[in-house]
Design a protein around this motif. Structure first.
Motif, short mmCIF file in Angstrom:
data_model
loop_
_atom_site.label_atom_id
_atom_site.label_comp_id
_atom_site.label_asym_id
_atom_site.label_seq_id
_atom_site.Cartn_x
_atom_site.Cartn_y
_atom_site.Cartn_z
N THR A 2 -2.79 0.70 6.22
CA THR A 2 -1.53 1.40 6.37
C THR A 2 -0.53 0.52 7.11
O THR A 2 -0.86 -0.05 8.15
N ARG A 4 2.82 0.53 9.21
CA ARG A 4 3.59 1.51 9.99
C ARG A 4 4.93 0.92 10.40
O ARG A 4 5.02 -0.27 10.70
N GLN A 23 10.84 5.95 1.83
CA GLN A 23 9.75 6.77 1.29
C GLN A 23 9.75 6.74 -0.24
O GLN A 23 8.69 6.75 -0.86
N TRP A 26 8.92 2.81 -1.12
CA TRP A 26 7.69 2.27 -0.54
C TRP A 26 6.86 3.44 0.00
O TRP A 26 6.72 3.61 1.20
N PRO A 27 6.29 4.23 -0.90
CA PRO A 27 5.59 5.45 -0.47
C PRO A 27 4.39 5.20 0.45
O PRO A 27 4.01 6.08 1.21
N GLU A 28 3.82 4.01 0.40
CA GLU A 28 2.67 3.70 1.26
C GLU A 28 3.07 3.46 2.72
O GLU A 28 2.23 3.50 3.61
N LEU A 29 4.35 3.20 2.96
CA LEU A 29 4.84 2.94 4.31
C LEU A 29 4.82 4.22 5.13
O LEU A 29 5.30 5.26 4.69
N GLN A 30 4.25 4.14 6.31
CA GLN A 30 4.21 5.29 7.21
C GLN A 30 5.28 5.11 8.28
O GLN A 30 5.24 4.13 9.03
#
Length: 98
Positions: A2, A4, A23, A26-30
């Protein structure tokens, strides 16, 4: 793994817009935190140790540039320093950020 990020932007609409765009693209970005000033950016960054910082250049308390300088001095030696993306709507700050 992940990845962050922290967003530091004092304009709520711009912070929300950046968050939404990240979001979507880059949906994997938290997004670990969103803060409204440079002092909180330093405090939260040192607490959360994100991988990427999106720092508004002109914020209350500390500018994004001042926050980046402080983080460079105080970042733990055993952790990789985050990537920094400076965001601004002011042309005159772009050259200083580079």
């Amino acid at each position: 793994m992940t990845i962050r990020a922290l967003i530091a932007e004092d304009e709520p609409i711009l912070a929300a817009t950046l968050n939404t765009a990240l979001q979507r693209l880059w949906p994997e970005l938290q997004i670990s935190a969103m803060v409204e000033n440079g002092i909180a950016a330093v405090q939260e960054s040192l607490s959360l140790l994100p991988d990427i910082l999106f720092l508004d250049i002109k914020m209350p308390g500390k500018t994004g540039l001042e926050a980046a300088h402080e983080l460079a001095e105080d970042w733990p030696d055993n952790k990789p320093f985050p990537l920094i993306v400076f965001v601004t709507s002011y042309d005159q700050y772009a050259v200083e950020a580079f």
